[in-house]
Design an enzyme around this catalytic site. Structure first.
Site, PDB file in Angstrom:
ATOM      1  N   ASP A  19      -1.530 -14.157  11.848  1.00 39.12           N
ATOM      2  CA  ASP A  19      -0.854 -13.464  10.759  1.00 39.12           C
ATOM      3  C   ASP A  19       0.381 -14.321  10.419  1.00 39.12           C
ATOM      4  O   ASP A  19       0.753 -15.215  11.191  1.00 39.12           O
ATOM      5  CB  ASP A  19      -0.453 -12.064  11.264  1.00 39.12           C
ATOM      6  CG  ASP A  19       0.375 -11.300  10.267  1.00 39.12           C
ATOM      7  OD1 ASP A  19      -0.036 -11.232   9.098  1.00 39.12           O
ATOM      8  OD2 ASP A  19       1.432 -10.761  10.656  1.00 39.12           O
ATOM      9  N   LEU A  20       1.007 -14.079   9.287  1.00 38.53           N
ATOM     10  CA  LEU A  20       2.161 -14.917   8.904  1.00 38.53           C
ATOM     11  C   LEU A  20       3.495 -14.199   9.161  1.00 38.53           C
ATOM     12  O   LEU A  20       4.232 -14.536  10.089  1.00 38.53           O
ATOM     13  CB  LEU A  20       2.040 -15.308   7.423  1.00 38.53           C
ATOM     14  CG  LEU A  20       3.167 -16.176   6.867  1.00 38.53           C
ATOM     15  CD1 LEU A  20       3.270 -17.503   7.604  1.00 38.53           C
ATOM     16  CD2 LEU A  20       2.948 -16.427   5.369  1.00 38.53           C
ATOM     17  N   ASP A  21       3.764 -13.177   8.340  1.00 42.89           N
ATOM     18  CA  ASP A  21       5.057 -12.495   8.442  1.00 42.89           C
ATOM     19  C   ASP A  21       5.150 -11.724   9.762  1.00 42.89           C
ATOM     20  O   ASP A  21       4.318 -10.870  10.046  1.00 42.89           O
ATOM     21  CB  ASP A  21       5.224 -11.531   7.258  1.00 42.89           C
ATOM     22  CG  ASP A  21       6.481 -10.694   7.377  1.00 42.89           C
ATOM     23  OD1 ASP A  21       7.459 -11.176   7.965  1.00 42.89           O
ATOM     24  OD2 ASP A  21       6.475  -9.548   6.896  1.00 42.89           O
ATOM     25  N   THR A  27       9.644 -13.238   7.495  1.00 44.62           N
ATOM     26  CA  THR A  27       9.921 -13.093   6.056  1.00 44.62           C
ATOM     27  C   THR A  27      10.221 -11.640   5.696  1.00 44.62           C
ATOM     28  O   THR A  27      10.607 -11.365   4.566  1.00 44.62           O
ATOM     29  CB  THR A  27       8.743 -13.626   5.216  1.00 44.62           C
ATOM     30  OG1 THR A  27       7.522 -13.251   5.849  1.00 44.62           O
ATOM     31  CG2 THR A  27       8.803 -15.121   5.063  1.00 44.62           C
ATOM     32  N   TRP A  35      13.085  -6.069  -2.213  1.00 42.93           N
ATOM     33  CA  TRP A  35      12.732  -4.670  -2.511  1.00 42.93           C
ATOM     34  C   TRP A  35      13.985  -3.813  -2.679  1.00 42.93           C
ATOM     35  O   TRP A  35      14.023  -2.900  -3.488  1.00 42.93           O
ATOM     36  CB  TRP A  35      11.856  -4.074  -1.408  1.00 42.93           C
ATOM     37  CG  TRP A  35      10.415  -4.466  -1.439  1.00 42.93           C
ATOM     38  CD1 TRP A  35       9.681  -4.979  -0.410  1.00 42.93           C
ATOM     39  CD2 TRP A  35       9.486  -4.343  -2.542  1.00 42.93           C
ATOM     40  NE1 TRP A  35       8.379  -5.201  -0.799  1.00 42.93           N
ATOM     41  CE2 TRP A  35       8.242  -4.812  -2.105  1.00 42.93           C
ATOM     42  CE3 TRP A  35       9.616  -3.893  -3.864  1.00 42.93           C
ATOM     43  CZ2 TRP A  35       7.110  -4.839  -2.926  1.00 42.93           C
ATOM     44  CZ3 TRP A  35       8.494  -3.927  -4.684  1.00 42.93           C
ATOM     45  CH2 TRP A  35       7.269  -4.395  -4.222  1.00 42.93           C
ATOM     46  N   LYS A  55       5.461  -3.567   6.549  1.00 46.14           N
ATOM     47  CA  LYS A  55       4.954  -4.735   7.286  1.00 46.14           C
ATOM     48  C   LYS A  55       3.432  -4.785   7.266  1.00 46.14           C
ATOM     49  O   LYS A  55       2.774  -3.814   7.621  1.00 46.14           O
ATOM     50  CB  LYS A  55       5.485  -4.743   8.717  1.00 46.14           C
ATOM     51  CG  LYS A  55       6.953  -5.089   8.753  1.00 46.14           C
ATOM     52  CD  LYS A  55       7.435  -5.414  10.146  1.00 46.14           C
ATOM     53  CE  LYS A  55       8.874  -5.909  10.074  1.00 46.14           C
ATOM     54  NZ  LYS A  55       9.480  -6.050  11.401  1.00 46.14           N
ATOM     55  N   SER A  58       0.213  -4.613   1.460  1.00 49.46           N
ATOM     56  CA  SER A  58       0.199  -5.451   0.256  1.00 49.46           C
ATOM     57  C   SER A  58       1.410  -5.176  -0.633  1.00 49.46           C
ATOM     58  O   SER A  58       2.094  -4.155  -0.479  1.00 49.46           O
ATOM     59  CB  SER A  58      -1.075  -5.188  -0.554  1.00 49.46           C
ATOM     60  OG  SER A  58      -0.978  -3.931  -1.185  1.00 49.46           O
ATOM     61  N   SER A  62       3.282  -1.673  -1.182  1.00 46.77           N
ATOM     62  CA  SER A  62       4.700  -1.597  -0.809  1.00 46.77           C
ATOM     63  C   SER A  62       5.492  -0.898  -1.909  1.00 46.77           C
ATOM     64  O   SER A  62       6.330  -0.029  -1.630  1.00 46.77           O
ATOM     65  CB  SER A  62       5.283  -3.006  -0.601  1.00 46.77           C
ATOM     66  OG  SER A  62       4.630  -3.666   0.445  1.00 46.77           O
ATOM     67  N   SER A 124      -3.392 -13.595   6.408  1.00 46.35           N
ATOM     68  CA  SER A 124      -2.191 -12.866   5.976  1.00 46.35           C
ATOM     69  C   SER A 124      -2.441 -12.060   4.715  1.00 46.35           C
ATOM     70  O   SER A 124      -3.257 -12.435   3.883  1.00 46.35           O
ATOM     71  CB  SER A 124      -1.071 -13.889   5.715  1.00 46.35           C
ATOM     72  OG  SER A 124      -0.028 -13.320   4.973  1.00 46.35           O
ATOM     73  N   ALA A 125      -1.695 -10.964   4.566  1.00 46.14           N
ATOM     74  CA  ALA A 125      -1.767 -10.162   3.340  1.00 46.14           C
ATOM     75  C   ALA A 125      -0.976 -10.800   2.208  1.00 46.14           C
ATOM     76  O   ALA A 125      -1.115 -10.413   1.046  1.00 46.14           O
ATOM     77  CB  ALA A 125      -1.218  -8.766   3.615  1.00 46.14           C
ATOM     78  N   SER A 126      -0.150 -11.792   2.535  1.00 46.12           N
ATOM     79  CA  SER A 126       0.753 -12.346   1.527  1.00 46.12           C
ATOM     80  C   SER A 126       0.050 -13.253   0.528  1.00 46.12           C
ATOM     81  O   SER A 126      -0.799 -14.059   0.899  1.00 46.12           O
ATOM     82  CB  SER A 126       1.867 -13.142   2.212  1.00 46.12           C
ATOM     83  OG  SER A 126       2.674 -13.761   1.228  1.00 46.12           O
ATOM     84  N   LYS A 155      -5.468  -4.765   5.429  1.00 51.14           N
ATOM     85  CA  LYS A 155      -5.520  -4.318   6.817  1.00 51.14           C
ATOM     86  C   LYS A 155      -5.140  -2.836   6.859  1.00 51.14           C
ATOM     87  O   LYS A 155      -4.251  -2.454   6.102  1.00 51.14           O
ATOM     88  CB  LYS A 155      -4.514  -5.117   7.672  1.00 51.14           C
ATOM     89  CG  LYS A 155      -4.730  -6.625   7.647  1.00 51.14           C
ATOM     90  CD  LYS A 155      -3.494  -7.339   8.221  1.00 51.14           C
ATOM     91  CE  LYS A 155      -3.559  -8.830   7.961  1.00 51.14           C
ATOM     92  NZ  LYS A 155      -2.334  -9.551   8.340  1.00 51.14           N
ATOM     93  N   GLU A 179      -1.078 -10.843  15.860  1.00 51.55           N
ATOM     94  CA  GLU A 179      -0.607  -9.889  14.841  1.00 51.55           C
ATOM     95  C   GLU A 179       0.645  -9.147  15.286  1.00 51.55           C
ATOM     96  O   GLU A 179       0.805  -8.847  16.461  1.00 51.55           O
ATOM     97  CB  GLU A 179      -1.692  -8.833  14.589  1.00 51.55           C
ATOM     98  CG  GLU A 179      -2.408  -8.936  13.279  1.00 51.55           C
ATOM     99  CD  GLU A 179      -1.569  -8.645  12.041  1.00 51.55           C
ATOM    100  OE1 GLU A 179      -0.438  -8.130  12.157  1.00 51.55           O
ATOM    101  OE2 GLU A 179      -2.055  -8.932  10.946  1.00 51.55           O
ATOM    102  N   ASP A 180       1.508  -8.826  14.321  1.00 46.60           N
ATOM    103  CA  ASP A 180       2.707  -8.034  14.640  1.00 46.60           C
ATOM    104  C   ASP A 180       2.632  -6.623  14.074  1.00 46.60           C
ATOM    105  O   ASP A 180       3.545  -5.832  14.295  1.00 46.60           O
ATOM    106  CB  ASP A 180       3.976  -8.708  14.085  1.00 46.60           C
ATOM    107  CG  ASP A 180       4.044  -8.603  12.578  1.00 46.60           C
ATOM    108  OD1 ASP A 180       3.034  -8.921  11.907  1.00 46.60           O
ATOM    109  OD2 ASP A 180       5.097  -8.193  12.054  1.00 46.60           O
TER     110      ASP A 180
HETATM  111  P1  B16 Z   1       3.445 -10.937  -0.822  1.00 47.12           P
HETATM  112  P2  B16 Z   1       1.604 -10.614   6.619  1.00 47.12           P
HETATM  113  C1  B16 Z   1       2.670  -9.310   4.539  1.00 47.12           C
HETATM  114  O1  B16 Z   1       2.546 -10.467   5.300  1.00 47.12           O
HETATM  115  C2  B16 Z   1       4.026  -8.684   4.763  1.00 47.12           C
HETATM  116  O2  B16 Z   1       4.148  -8.243   6.101  1.00 47.12           O
HETATM  117  C3  B16 Z   1       4.191  -7.496   3.842  1.00 47.12           C
HETATM  118  O3  B16 Z   1       5.465  -6.908   4.015  1.00 47.12           O
HETATM  119  C4  B16 Z   1       4.033  -7.967   2.390  1.00 47.12           C
HETATM  120  O4  B16 Z   1       4.125  -6.872   1.483  1.00 47.12           O
HETATM  121  C5  B16 Z   1       2.656  -8.628   2.250  1.00 47.12           C
HETATM  122  O5  B16 Z   1       2.568  -9.714   3.161  1.00 47.12           O
HETATM  123  C6  B16 Z   1       2.417  -9.160   0.847  1.00 47.12           C
HETATM  124  O6  B16 Z   1       3.294 -10.221   0.605  1.00 47.12           O
HETATM  125  O7  B16 Z   1       4.296 -10.067  -1.685  1.00 47.12           O
HETATM  126  O8  B16 Z   1       4.072 -12.251  -0.470  1.00 47.12           O
HETATM  127  O9  B16 Z   1       2.055 -11.122  -1.386  1.00 47.12           O
HETATM  128  O10 B16 Z   1       2.302  -9.892   7.718  1.00 47.12           O
HETATM  129  O11 B16 Z   1       0.224 -10.040   6.288  1.00 47.12           O
HETATM  130  O12 B16 Z   1       1.587 -12.096   6.812  1.00 47.12           O
HETATM  131 MG    MG Z   2       2.700  -9.460   9.867  1.00 48.75          MG
END
Ligand code: B16
Ligand code: MG
Length: 228
Positions: A19-21, A27, A35, A55, A58, A62, A124-126, A155, A179-180
């Site tokens: 996972d990333l964040d 981040t 936000w 966390k 998406s 969020s 990652s969801a990011s 997720k 994963e966190d």
């Molecule tokens: P973005 P991860 C997630 O990252 C974050 O934890 C979450 O807070 C954020 O809303 C999501 O990415 C989307 O990010 O706005 O950059 O597309 O933990 O899945 O790496």
């Molecule tokens: Mg994460």
């Protein structure tokens, strides 16, 4: 003690999915600031505790959570504007990142896996995963990247990790997921992967293995994962 490849007996190949964040970089603090600006403009009380709810979630979801905190209703067009605004502000923080923001212990693990020819995948969801990895100078460590641009189910749906394991040509049971977030651990478990929780063990109690951070992960543990 981290040794080089020649000292190890590597028998197998697995897929290591990160996972990333919250795992590679923090981040979440930048998501919070971006936000918070939107929330303040809408007079919504948005705290660090609330930020925990975002966390692994998406961007669209969020915003829904934040609007829900203030019982704010809005048109799709207005929501879209806030999403764009939030991401522009977030990217300003991201643009200032460098490799000093990589979380402690992560590089030892990435280097060990690279030296031992284990596939490294991002899950990652990011939607900003690539620019973030570029900014912190580790994009080249990743054999594949699966991020918010590639999947439609968030997720705890396991889609992001299943696509990741496929890209690494490994069956799900050969994938190890760091994963966190609770949702991320659940996603890995649903997929039949080995889940490794990074963070508070009492929160991530559904994970197969738990570590507070990457400095607690030893090469013996990684060897065991690879060879089992
Ligand atoms: P973005 P991860 C997630 O990252 C974050 O934890 C979450 O807070 C954020 O809303 C999501 O990415 C989307 O990010 O706005 O950059 O597309 O933990 O899945 O790496
Ligand atoms: Mg994460």
């Amino acid at each position: 003690m981290w040794m080089n490849q020649s000292k190890h007996k590597i028998l197998k190949t697995k897929a290591f999915i990160f996972d990333l964040d919250g795992v590679i970089v923090d981040t979440a603090k930048y998501h919070f600031l971006a936000w918070q600006k939107i929330a303040r403009a809408l007079e919504i009380n948005f705290t660090h505790e609330h930020n925990e709810l975002l966390k692994g979630v998406s961007r669209v979801r969020s915003l829904e959570i934040i609007l829900g905190l203030g019982n704010v209703e809005a048109t799709d067009e207005q929501k879209e504007q806030w999403l764009v605004q939030k991401n522009e502000d977030y990217l300003e923080y991201i643009n200032k990142m460098d490799d000093s923001e990589i979380l402690t212990g992560v590089m030892n693990v990435l280097n060990f896996l690279k030296e031992n020819n284990q596939p490294i995948v991002l899950g990652s969801a990011s939607k900003n995963a690539r620019p973030i990895l570029e900014k912190v100078n580790i994009l080249h460590y990743f054999d594949d990247i699966v991020d918010g641009n590639d999947v439609s189910n968030a997720k705890p749906d396991p889609e992001v990790f299943i696509v990741g394991a496929k890209k690494a040509n490994q069956p799900n049971e050969n994938a190890i997921v760091f994963e966190d977030s609770v949702a991320g651990i659940q996603a890995a478990n649903i997929a039949g992967m080995i889940s490794v929780g990074i963070g508070e063990p009492s929160v991530l109690n559904e994970a197969k293995y738990n570590f507070n951070n990457f400095t607690e992960i030893t090469e013996e543990f990684l060897m065991e994962l690879i060879n089992q």
